[in-house]
Design a protein around this motif. Structure first.
Motif, PDB file in Angstrom:
ATOM      1  N   ASN A 111      33.624  46.791  40.759  1.00  0.00           N
ATOM      2  CA  ASN A 111      34.834  47.169  41.491  1.00  0.00           C
ATOM      3  C   ASN A 111      35.945  47.626  40.553  1.00  0.00           C
ATOM      4  O   ASN A 111      36.656  48.594  40.845  1.00  0.00           O
ATOM      5  N   ALA A 112      36.119  46.943  39.427  1.00  0.00           N
ATOM      6  CA  ALA A 112      37.156  47.332  38.471  1.00  0.00           C
ATOM      7  C   ALA A 112      36.868  48.727  37.907  1.00  0.00           C
ATOM      8  O   ALA A 112      37.780  49.556  37.776  1.00  0.00           O
TER       9      ALA A 112
ATOM     10  N   LYS B 211      37.639  51.470  40.458  1.00  0.00           N
ATOM     11  CA  LYS B 211      39.081  51.703  40.590  1.00  0.00           C
ATOM     12  C   LYS B 211      39.644  52.424  39.367  1.00  0.00           C
ATOM     13  O   LYS B 211      40.458  53.346  39.506  1.00  0.00           O
TER      14      LYS B 211
ATOM     15  N   ASP C  88      41.707  45.935  37.524  1.00  0.00           N
ATOM     16  CA  ASP C  88      41.273  44.545  37.571  1.00  0.00           C
ATOM     17  C   ASP C  88      40.610  44.312  38.910  1.00  0.00           C
ATOM     18  O   ASP C  88      41.072  44.813  39.928  1.00  0.00           O
ATOM     19  N   ASP C  89      39.530  43.587  38.881  1.00  0.00           N
ATOM     20  CA  ASP C  89      39.042  43.014  40.120  1.00  0.00           C
ATOM     21  C   ASP C  89      38.886  41.542  39.832  1.00  0.00           C
ATOM     22  O   ASP C  89      38.369  41.141  38.779  1.00  0.00           O
ATOM     23  N   SER C  90      39.387  40.771  40.713  1.00  0.00           N
ATOM     24  CA  SER C  90      39.375  39.335  40.490  1.00  0.00           C
ATOM     25  C   SER C  90      39.264  38.619  41.810  1.00  0.00           C
ATOM     26  O   SER C  90      39.483  39.196  42.874  1.00  0.00           O
TER      27      SER C  90
ATOM     28  N   GLU D 292      36.465  49.389  47.491  1.00  0.00           N
ATOM     29  CA  GLU D 292      35.780  48.546  46.515  1.00  0.00           C
ATOM     30  C   GLU D 292      34.380  48.266  47.039  1.00  0.00           C
ATOM     31  O   GLU D 292      34.158  47.330  47.788  1.00  0.00           O
TER      32      GLU D 292
ATOM     33  N   VAL E 249      34.000  38.453  45.387  1.00  0.00           N
ATOM     34  CA  VAL E 249      34.526  39.821  45.408  1.00  0.00           C
ATOM     35  C   VAL E 249      35.225  40.147  46.728  1.00  0.00           C
ATOM     36  O   VAL E 249      35.927  41.147  46.816  1.00  0.00           O
TER      37      VAL E 249
ATOM     38  N   LYS F 107      50.370  41.167  41.243  1.00  0.00           N
ATOM     39  CA  LYS F 107      49.474  41.537  40.144  1.00  0.00           C
ATOM     40  C   LYS F 107      50.191  42.457  39.147  1.00  0.00           C
ATOM     41  O   LYS F 107      50.063  42.301  37.934  1.00  0.00           O
TER      42      LYS F 107
ATOM     43  N   PHE G 294      32.708  41.921  40.206  1.00  0.00           N
ATOM     44  CA  PHE G 294      34.077  42.215  39.797  1.00  0.00           C
ATOM     45  C   PHE G 294      34.089  43.411  38.846  1.00  0.00           C
ATOM     46  O   PHE G 294      34.951  44.279  38.940  1.00  0.00           O
TER      47      PHE G 294
ATOM     48  N   SER H  75      46.593  49.228  40.941  1.00  0.00           N
ATOM     49  CA  SER H  75      46.922  48.199  41.913  1.00  0.00           C
ATOM     50  C   SER H  75      48.262  48.500  42.565  1.00  0.00           C
ATOM     51  O   SER H  75      49.179  49.001  41.917  1.00  0.00           O
TER      52      SER H  75
ATOM     53  N   SER I 280      38.419  37.150  36.531  1.00  0.00           N
ATOM     54  CA  SER I 280      39.003  38.481  36.463  1.00  0.00           C
ATOM     55  C   SER I 280      38.174  39.335  35.521  1.00  0.00           C
ATOM     56  O   SER I 280      37.829  38.899  34.426  1.00  0.00           O
TER      57      SER I 280
END
Length: 190
Positions: free
Chosen positions: A48-49, A52, A67-69, A40, A82, A13, A45, A8, A115
């Motif tokens: 995507n997390a 990454k 993290d995807d949140s 993403e 998302v 964050k 979520f 990130s 998250s």
């Protein structure tokens, strides 16, 4: 102290992860002089997390956490979900204004932040999810936090995340809950 690279560039964050993961040296791509950005393209979520975490690992070859949140509003069938960070295509303030317009005249303003955090070390991935529940206020309150925090009235705190101190928010946030679950899962791993 074990180093983990957080996928990130979001300053809010990064600060939140560092405050919660006190037993780790949480690095950002910027700390490693990496210009890291990944599309993403997942539908959840978790997807995507994972995208990454794996992409960052390929660049730095260190354990990563991604993290995807996002904010999920019941009356909007889970939107922005998302797409939370890019809901309006503009700034946090633009996202908040679009959300308020979408809920204009809507009585049911219940919502939750979710998250999903994924740890990846090049061999295995371990995921954890956390949620925190509340509702969307009629207008922004407070100057703290980031994103939708000034609009999210926390059930746990009785005030918006924008009005909460960092300690209060980190005690009940979706990320704190996901990180606690992840720490439990990783106890013997890292």
């Amino acid at each position: 102290m074990k180093e983990i690279v957080l996928a990130s560039g979001n300053k809010g964050k990064i600060a939140e992860f560092r405050a919660i993961l006190k037993n780790f040296k949480v690095l950002s791509p910027k700390d490693l002089n990496l210009n890291f950005d990944v599309d993403e393209t997942g539908n959840t979520f978790y997807e995507n997390a994972l995208i990454k975490a794996k992409a960052l690992y390929e660049v730095c070859k260190l354990p990563t956490i991604a993290d995807d949140s996002g904010l999920c509003v019941d009356a909007l069938d889970g939107a922005p979900g998302v797409f939370s960070a890019r809901y309006s295509g503009g700034t946090d303030a633009d996202n908040n204004q679009k959300l308020l317009r979408a809920l204009d005249g809507v009585a049911n303003r219940t919502a939750y932040f979710e998250s999903c955090i994924v740890y990846y070390d090049g061999i295995k991935s371990i995921a954890a999810t956390g949620r925190t529940f509340g509702r969307i206020a009629m207008e922004a309150h407070g100057e703290g936090g980031f994103g939708y925090d000034p609009l999210f009235m926390s059930d746990d705190l009785g005030k918006t995340f924008g009005e909460a101190s960092e300690t209060e928010k980190n005690g009940v946030s979706h990320r704190a809950r996901a990180l606690a679950e992840l720490a439990e899962k990783l106890r013997d791993e890292i």
